[in-house]
Write an enzyme that holds these catalytic residues in place. Structure first.
Site, PDB file in Angstrom:
ATOM      1  N   SER A 100      20.792  35.695  54.295  1.00 51.26           N
ATOM      2  CA  SER A 100      22.128  36.255  54.215  1.00 51.26           C
ATOM      3  C   SER A 100      22.033  35.616  52.165  1.00 51.26           C
ATOM      4  CB  SER A 100      23.289  34.966  54.815  1.00 51.26           C
ATOM      5  OG  SER A 100      23.160  35.493  55.496  1.00 51.26           O
ATOM      6  N   LYS A 175      27.510  41.147  56.089  1.00 54.15           N
ATOM      7  CA  LYS A 175      27.448  39.286  56.365  1.00 54.15           C
ATOM      8  C   LYS A 175      28.650  38.592  55.195  1.00 54.15           C
ATOM      9  CE  LYS A 175      25.912  35.505  57.206  1.00 54.15           C
ATOM     10  NZ  LYS A 175      25.392  35.153  58.477  1.00 54.15           N
ATOM     11  N   LYS A 243      27.352  28.524  49.586  1.00 53.80           N
ATOM     12  CA  LYS A 243      26.297  29.245  48.943  1.00 53.80           C
ATOM     13  C   LYS A 243      27.134  31.040  49.020  1.00 53.80           C
ATOM     14  CE  LYS A 243      23.084  31.083  51.420  1.00 53.80           C
ATOM     15  NZ  LYS A 243      22.688  32.321  51.761  1.00 53.80           N
TER      16      LYS A 243
END
Length: 297
Positions: A100, A175, A243
């Site tokens: 990701s 995502k 993140k």
């Protein structure tokens, strides 16, 4: 022994990568893996895969190369440079990045790989460690339709819901949206848990009935036990969700989308990490709500 299946190279054997690569081995694929921890390489070998001593060695003969690493810097580290994937994979190979990362990193990687005759898909996943182990991941893919079609049998071994979302970077964009929804959902569940407990309600009963109605969700199903037992063993670390919240808030700014609730939850995740809980499962957002409420932590 030739199985007629493509030879797979797997880079990154962490919480997600180990069970996913093993599912390919079980499905009959020839999998050669590389990762930084020796015990993870030993685990792959014990499962029937082959351990390599470098990225270059792992990818040299591969038809399909899959990367599953924590973030954009690690993707760049394994992809670029003299010892990286692009310099050592053979032309015609298909590189599937399941990490990701930022949509822009995926777009840039596809362009750089294209110059070497290497095809690329970005294919991040949702479902966490349990989804990886059970092979029921949701896989969101960006890239060319022909490459998606080529990779589909492999994706079908790893996940249950596999969708091409558009050109390079689209998988990462979807995502990022996934991580926004999950974080806000966990935060809402955490607030409900603290409210219920402070009210003296039977928490197990309350979560069961809530999960049977409109408030029910995959998040609540998967994380209910974490809330009840305060077991925050990571299936997905707060550090990584931090993140991802950075990725979604940055990408949203770029396209001009306002994420008011997402921005607040991003700060709550950042706060949780600053409190030293970055290595815990993201359901530990409960701890942040408890701190704010003066309850137990």
């Amino acid at each position: 022994m030739s199985t007629g299946l493509p030879k797979v190279s797997w880079i990154g054997l962490g919480i997600m990568g180990s069970p996913m690569s093993e599912n390919l081995v079980k499905a009959g694929y020839d999998v050669t893996g590389y990762t930084l921890e020796q015990e993870k390489l030993d685990r792959l070998a014990a499962a029937g895969g082959t351990a390599a001593s470098s990225v270059a060695e792992a990818v040299r003969d591969a038809d399909v190369i899959i990367t599953m690493v924590p973030a954009s810097p690690q993707v760049k580290a394994v992809a670029y440079g003299p010892d990286g994937i692009l310099e050592n994979a053979r032309p015609g190979a298909l590189l599937i990045d399941m990490s990701s990362i930022t949509p822009q990193t995926s777009v840039d990687l596809a362009a750089a790989a294209g110059d070497k005759g290497i095809r690329v898909l970005d294919a991040p996943v949702s479902g966490g460690e349990a989804g990886a182990v059970e092979a029921v991941l949701s896989i969101m893919v960006g890239g060319e339709q022909a490459d998606f079609d080529r990779a589909k049998p492999l994706f079908d071994v790893l996940g249950r819901t596999v969708v091409r979302c558009g050109p390079h970077g689209s998988g990462q964009t979807v995502k990022a949206a996934n991580q926004l929804i999950v974080a806000v959902n966990i935060q809402a569940c955490a607030e409900a848990v603290v409210f219920l407990e402070k009210s003296g309600v039977d928490l197990t009963a309350a979560l069961d009935v809530l999960n049977g109605g409109l408030a029910g969700s995959t998040v609540l199903t998967r994380k209910k036990d974490n809330f009840l037992t305060r077991d925050f063993t990571p299936g997905f670390r707060v550090d990584l969700h931090h993140k991802d919240m950075g990725i979604v808030t940055d990408a949203a700014r770029t396209v001009g989308a306002a994420l008011p609730v997402g921005a607040v939850v991003a700060q709550l995740v950042a706060s949780l990490r600053a409190q030293g809980d970055g290595g815990l499962d993201h359901s530990a957002l409960l701890r942040a709500v408890e701190r704010l409420s003066g309850a137990r932590v």
